[in-house]
Design an enzyme around this catalytic site. Structure first.
Site, short mmCIF file in Angstrom:
data_model
loop_
_atom_site.label_atom_id
_atom_site.label_comp_id
_atom_site.label_asym_id
_atom_site.label_seq_id
_atom_site.Cartn_x
_atom_site.Cartn_y
_atom_site.Cartn_z
N GLY A 42 -4.90 7.66 -6.14
CA GLY A 42 -4.23 8.80 -5.51
C GLY A 42 -2.73 8.84 -5.72
O GLY A 42 -2.05 9.71 -5.14
N LEU A 94 2.99 -5.71 -13.30
CA LEU A 94 4.22 -5.12 -12.77
C LEU A 94 4.05 -4.59 -11.35
O LEU A 94 5.05 -4.37 -10.65
CB LEU A 94 4.67 -3.95 -13.66
N ALA A 95 2.83 -4.33 -10.92
CA ALA A 95 2.62 -3.70 -9.61
C ALA A 95 3.17 -4.59 -8.50
O ALA A 95 3.02 -5.81 -8.53
CB ALA A 95 1.13 -3.45 -9.37
N ALA A 96 3.84 -3.98 -7.55
CA ALA A 96 4.41 -4.75 -6.44
C ALA A 96 4.76 -3.82 -5.30
O ALA A 96 4.97 -2.62 -5.49
CB ALA A 96 5.67 -5.49 -6.90
N GLN A 97 4.85 -4.42 -4.12
CA GLN A 97 5.41 -3.75 -2.95
C GLN A 97 6.89 -4.11 -2.91
O GLN A 97 7.25 -5.27 -2.75
CB GLN A 97 4.71 -4.25 -1.68
N ASP A 123 -6.73 -0.52 -6.39
CA ASP A 123 -5.78 -1.16 -5.48
C ASP A 123 -5.85 -2.67 -5.70
O ASP A 123 -6.95 -3.21 -5.90
CB ASP A 123 -6.17 -0.81 -4.03
N TYR A 150 10.12 -9.86 0.73
CA TYR A 150 9.86 -9.45 -0.66
C TYR A 150 10.04 -10.63 -1.62
O TYR A 150 9.15 -10.96 -2.40
CB TYR A 150 10.78 -8.28 -1.03
N LYS A 169 7.19 -12.54 -3.80
CA LYS A 169 7.25 -12.57 -5.27
C LYS A 169 7.25 -14.02 -5.77
O LYS A 169 6.61 -14.35 -6.77
CB LYS A 169 8.50 -11.83 -5.77
#
Ligand SMILES: NC(=O)c1ccc[n+]([C@@H]2O[C@H](COP(=O)([O-])OP(=O)(O)OC[C@H]3O[C@@H](n4cnc5c(N)ncnc54)[C@H](O)[C@@H]3O)[C@@H](O)[C@H]2O)c1
Length: 336
Positions: free
Chosen positions: A34, A73-76, A53, A142, A146
């Site tokens: 989405g 590369l996906a991250a919050q 997800d 964060y 990481k």
């Protein structure tokens, strides 16, 4: 090479996908279900877009099937109202799920993890400049999540023989974002993070100095938010920050993904040099006036890219002036 790119609709990801296509790689692009930013990938008929997800192990397993390389590369990134545990669920356990997916799929030739200068405690960096041997003690959600991602990767690599590399980015800037960086409005927002208290990744910078925004506002008067602004420390000691143009970040990832000598190593990926606030504001002012605000603290967040340069041949092309001048060049903007 068949590459799974996570975070493929992000600032770095959408440009990474195109870099890989240009190298004749097959690309499978993982995007959040989405996510309207997935429109950045529209029109790339060769790219297989997979909504998944990082919390969904079955979807990740399916996404990993048949790939030879992973670019994760996906991250919050953004704190906002994000619940604290989401940083760990996405950035640490999401990395674990992806590694599990890669192992279940029979392994990969290289797993590339994007990490961050935020693992070096950006509010109180222990060294200037930061090299890859700098202790990683982040002191915020964060950066810690990481760093956990890095630790989990190293464990999985040792346990399951996964060839890997890590890139630790400086602050990644897309050219259309660059013009804001050394402005009064941007710096008011930066110093305004003091209101987040210890929820800010820079809280160590601000903790003794809740008055920083007031000092800035007093010096600024009614100057507009777009005013090029220099922050200095006591006696005019220069502040500095290390930025990296998104196109250089992409090149760093590509090298770490493909260079044989990248195996098992972490590389700082930053611009050609740190930018002093003096220089940054001067670029924006283009000969016009700048506002200078002296503050009671000095901040220097600088990295060295010697390891990436010497080992991978990394040659970042875009200093701050070049970023600002590149707004109409060929890249995918951070947001569509
Ligand atoms: N932007 C920076 O200044 C910076 C600095 C250092 C390191 N990094 C790292 O570089 C990488 C790329 O950053 P960016 O600037 O492109 O960020 P971005 O926010 O533009 O992109 C992140 C992507 O991750 C996706 N994502 C988030 N949660 C997800 C989930 N649960 N499942 C699937 N996808 C999810 C988002 O949809 C988004 O497309 C990140 O790993 C980030 O930690 C970024």
């Amino acid at each position: 090479m068949k590459v799974l790119v996570t975070g493929a609709s992000g600032r770095v990801g959408a440009n990474m996908v195109r870099r890989l296509l240009a190298a004749d790689a097959e690309v499978r692009a993982l995007v959040m279900p989405g996510d309207p930013q997935a429109a950045k990938l529209a029109g790339l008929s060769d790219v297989e877009v997979v909504p998944a997800d990082l919390g969904d192990q079955a979807a990740i397993d399916a996404a990993c099937a048949g790939v030879t390389h992973v670019v994760h590369l996906a991250a919050q990134l953004v704190r906002g109202d994000t619940p604290v545990d989401r940083f760990f669920d996405v950035n640490a356990f999401g990395t674990l799920r992806l590694l599990e997916g890669a192992v279940r799929a029979g392994g990969v030739e290289r797993f590339l993890l994007a990490s961050t200068d935020g693992t070096y405690r950006p509010g109180d960096p222990p060294r200037v400049p930061l090299d890859e041997s700098t202790p990683q003690e982040p002191a915020d959600y964060y950066g810690t999540a990481k760093l956990l991602g890095e630790v989990i990767l190293r464990n999985h690599a040792a346990q399951f023989d996964i060839p890997f590399a890590i890139t630790r980015f400086a602050t990644v800037v897309s050219p259309e974002e660059a013009g804001a960086v050394f402005t009064l409005g941007y710096l008011r927002e930066l110093l305004g993070r003091v209101a987040l208290g210890r929820d800010s990744n820079l809280w160590q910078l601000f903790r003794e100095h809740p008055e920083l925004v007031t000092l800035l506002d007093q010096a600024a008067g009614d100057a507009p938010a777009s005013t090029p602004t220099v922050l200095t420390g006591p006696g005019g000691a220069p502040w500095s920050i290390h930025l990296v143009d998104v196109r250089d970040a992409v090149e760093g990832v590509y090298l770490a993904l493909t260079h044989p000598d990248a195996l098992g190593r972490a590389f700082n990926i930053a611009g050609p040099a740190p930018t002093s606030f003096d220089d940054g504001a001067a670029v924006l002012a283009d000969g016009g006036p700048t506002l200078t605000v002296e503050l009671p603290i000095r901040w220097r967040l600088e990295m060295t890219v010697d390891a990436a340069r010497d080992t991978l041949g990394y040659r970042p092309r875009h200093d701050y002036r070049s970023m600002v001048a590149s707004v109409h060049d060929d890249y995918v903007p951070a947001r569509v």
